[in-house]
Design a protein around this motif. Structure first.
Motif, PDB file in Angstrom:
ATOM      1  N   LEU A 149      -4.768  10.046  -0.141  1.00  0.00           N
ATOM      2  CA  LEU A 149      -4.431   8.621  -0.023  1.00  0.00           C
ATOM      3  C   LEU A 149      -4.187   8.221   1.428  1.00  0.00           C
ATOM      4  N   ARG A 189       0.821  -1.207   0.000  1.00  0.00           N
ATOM      5  CA  ARG A 189       0.000   0.000   0.000  1.00  0.00           C
ATOM      6  C   ARG A 189       0.864   1.270   0.000  1.00  0.00           C
ATOM      7  N   LYS A 194      -7.486   7.939   3.172  1.00  0.00           N
ATOM      8  CA  LYS A 194      -8.177   6.708   2.747  1.00  0.00           C
ATOM      9  C   LYS A 194      -7.536   5.483   3.402  1.00  0.00           C
ATOM     10  N   HIS A 195      -6.215   5.448   3.439  1.00  0.00           N
ATOM     11  CA  HIS A 195      -5.526   4.300   4.031  1.00  0.00           C
ATOM     12  C   HIS A 195      -5.792   4.196   5.531  1.00  0.00           C
ATOM     13  N   VAL A 229       2.346   3.385  -3.349  1.00  0.00           N
ATOM     14  CA  VAL A 229       1.699   4.449  -4.114  1.00  0.00           C
ATOM     15  C   VAL A 229       2.336   5.814  -3.834  1.00  0.00           C
ATOM     16  N   TYR A 230       2.790   6.035  -2.589  1.00  0.00           N
ATOM     17  CA  TYR A 230       3.420   7.319  -2.249  1.00  0.00           C
ATOM     18  C   TYR A 230       4.761   7.469  -2.976  1.00  0.00           C
ATOM     19  N   THR A 238      -1.323  12.921  -1.749  1.00  0.00           N
ATOM     20  CA  THR A 238      -0.791  12.282  -0.539  1.00  0.00           C
ATOM     21  C   THR A 238      -1.784  12.390   0.619  1.00  0.00           C
TER      22      THR A 238
END
Lengths: 197, 94
Positions: A77, A30, A80-81, A33-34, A74
């Motif tokens: 995301l 996960r 959301k994470h 993505v960053y 960022t």
């Protein structure tokens, strides 16, 4: 899992403990993505700077505005994470704070860049080596560890060369230190456990 | 002379829960259920037993409109788990 009344042998107990501790190792996919988002943004900014300086555009630094959508992505995301996360580990927290600290340091360097005549590239690359190397060690992911080492090497190269070439070196450093490890992490098989989630 | 294994931990599901939580800061009920491959009913009962003994803390809240149960190991639970592993080692090495 069977009922609690089953009598356990010492070997079974040990097997349960080992298996469950292994289960606690989440997937770090996960986080990839960053690395990808920032890898692409900073590569584009560096290449943009390199090209705009060559064509003698009067305000080449405007290309760094690309960081603004990267920041929004960022924030979105990570929100959301956080909503989706079902588990929290100490290593995960250490890893997150490592990258937050990195963000704060880079921001400070950029804000006070005028104090060092905007000779930022070598310093940013050297500072970038730390989170990549340490984070790679925490999640046990070699490409990110190598990426950290490459940041350090490219930082030294940047000190030795000057002018717009530093931006080209910066683009290569971010490609090898963030983007490639991010893409490899994203494509990593789930069965290969990576610690921290 | 070996000490007896803690009966509260010497059970398949409770030992699995404690082993899972020991490496984490906290975990949601659904995560524990999935990783231990247990039923919700059985897991609830075992979590209550661990909680009553003070080995774990169970926090009930909401995530949006959904109820959320979060578990974490307490200091007492950590000590009990370490003692359990120490005694287990003695049995294995005898």
């Amino acid at each position: 899992m069977e009922s609690e009344n089953q009598i356990l042998s010492t070997e079974q107990s040990l097997e349960i403990i080992t298996r469950m501790i292994r289960q606690a190792h989440g997937s770090a996919k996960r986080n990839s993505v960053y690395l990808i988002v920032w890898g692409v943004a900073i590569i584009l900014a560096n290449l943009g700077m390199f090209i705009l300086i060559w064509v003698e555009y009067p305000r080449p630094y405007l290309v760094w505005l690309i960081a603004i959508p990267a920041w929004f992505a960022t924030f979105y995301l990570s929100y959301k994470h956080r909503q989706e996360a079902r588990v929290s580990s100490h290593l995960n927290r250490i890893n997150s704070f490592l990258w937050y600290s990195y963000g704060v340091i880079i921001f400070t360097i950029v804000v006070f860049g005028f104090k060092i005549n905007y000779q930022l590239n070598p310093i940013i690359l050297l500072v970038s080596a730390v989170p990549a190397f340490v984070s790679g060690t925490i999640i046990k992911f070699r490409p990110l560890i190598f990426g950290g080492v490459l940041f350090w090497l490219f930082g030294i190269i940047c000190f030795l060369i000057g002018g717009p070439w530093q931006y080209l070196v910066g683009a290569v450093a971010v490609a090898t230190g963030h983007l490639v490890p991010g893409l490899l992490l994203r494509n990593k098989n789930d069965e290969q456990h990576v610690q921290g989630s | 002379m070996f000490k007896d294994l803690d009966p509260l931990l010497h059970s398949q599901l409770r030992l699995a829960v404690m082993s899972l939580l020991i490496g984490l800061e906290s975990a949601e009920f659904t995560f524990i259920k999935e990783k231990t491959n247990s039923t919700a009913g059985n897991l609830s009962v075992q979590l209550d037993k661990l909680s009553d003994a003070g080995y774990i803390s169970v926090e009930k809240s909401f995530k949006g409109k959904k109820p959320l149960t979060t578990c974490r190991v307490t200091k007492k639970g950590l000590r009990a788990f370490e003692d359990y592993v120490t005694v287990l080692k003695q049995y294995i090495n005898k």
